[in-house]
Design an enzyme around this catalytic site. Structure first.
Site, mmCIF file in Angstrom:
data_model
loop_
_atom_site.group_PDB
_atom_site.id
_atom_site.type_symbol
_atom_site.label_atom_id
_atom_site.label_comp_id
_atom_site.label_asym_id
_atom_site.label_seq_id
_atom_site.Cartn_x
_atom_site.Cartn_y
_atom_site.Cartn_z
ATOM 1 N N MET A 123 -2.811 5.113 -46.992
ATOM 2 C CA MET A 123 -3.740 5.402 -48.075
ATOM 3 C C MET A 123 -4.304 6.800 -47.875
ATOM 4 O O MET A 123 -5.061 7.011 -46.938
ATOM 5 C CB MET A 123 -4.856 4.386 -48.101
ATOM 6 C CG MET A 123 -4.388 3.008 -48.384
ATOM 7 S SD MET A 123 -5.746 2.079 -49.102
ATOM 8 C CE MET A 123 -4.906 0.587 -49.445
ATOM 9 N N PRO A 124 -3.951 7.734 -48.708
ATOM 10 C CA PRO A 124 -4.466 9.086 -48.535
ATOM 11 C C PRO A 124 -5.968 9.185 -48.824
ATOM 12 O O PRO A 124 -6.452 8.683 -49.835
ATOM 13 C CB PRO A 124 -3.684 9.906 -49.560
ATOM 14 C CG PRO A 124 -2.485 9.082 -49.885
ATOM 15 C CD PRO A 124 -2.912 7.672 -49.726
ATOM 16 N N HIS A 125 -6.662 9.839 -47.905
ATOM 17 C CA HIS A 125 -8.070 10.178 -48.113
ATOM 18 C C HIS A 125 -8.193 11.677 -47.941
ATOM 19 O O HIS A 125 -7.780 12.229 -46.912
ATOM 20 C CB HIS A 125 -8.979 9.468 -47.113
ATOM 21 C CG HIS A 125 -10.395 9.935 -47.199
ATOM 22 N ND1 HIS A 125 -11.211 9.616 -48.267
ATOM 23 C CD2 HIS A 125 -11.131 10.716 -46.378
ATOM 24 C CE1 HIS A 125 -12.391 10.184 -48.084
ATOM 25 N NE2 HIS A 125 -12.372 10.864 -46.944
ATOM 26 N N SER A 169 -8.510 8.310 -52.178
ATOM 27 C CA SER A 169 -9.947 8.565 -52.227
ATOM 28 C C SER A 169 -10.192 10.035 -51.920
ATOM 29 O O SER A 169 -9.443 10.661 -51.167
ATOM 30 C CB SER A 169 -10.706 7.673 -51.243
ATOM 31 O OG SER A 169 -10.219 7.840 -49.932
#
Length: 77
Positions: free
Chosen positions: A1-3, A40
């Site tokens: 999940m890229p943040h 996010s």
């Protein structure tokens, strides 16, 4: 999940920050082939006076070999 965690000088409006976050998220979804719900984006205002200590010294300088886009400035001690 890229943040994505963005640090910048103060002075941008909430509307500008929201627009930037939305555009970055759109690119991440397209390039990383992921779902928008997994992306996010945080934006932190850091004053110019605190930049070297809080951003350069802690995040940029120790990670120069990992940066895919390096800044065009440096701090010579």
């Amino acid at each position: 999940m890229p943040h994505i965690d963005i640090k910048c000088y103060p002075g941008r409006t909430d509307a500008q920050k929201k627009m930037l976050a939305e555009r970055i998220a759109k690119d991440v979804v397209e390039i990383f082939e992921t779902e928008e719900s997994s992306v996010s984006v945080a934006i932190h205002d850091i004053s110019q006076e605190e930049w070297k200590e809080r951003v350069w010294d802690q995040e940029i300088a120790p990670n120069l070999g990992k940066l895919y886009k390096e800044p065009g400035y440096n701090y010579d001690d």
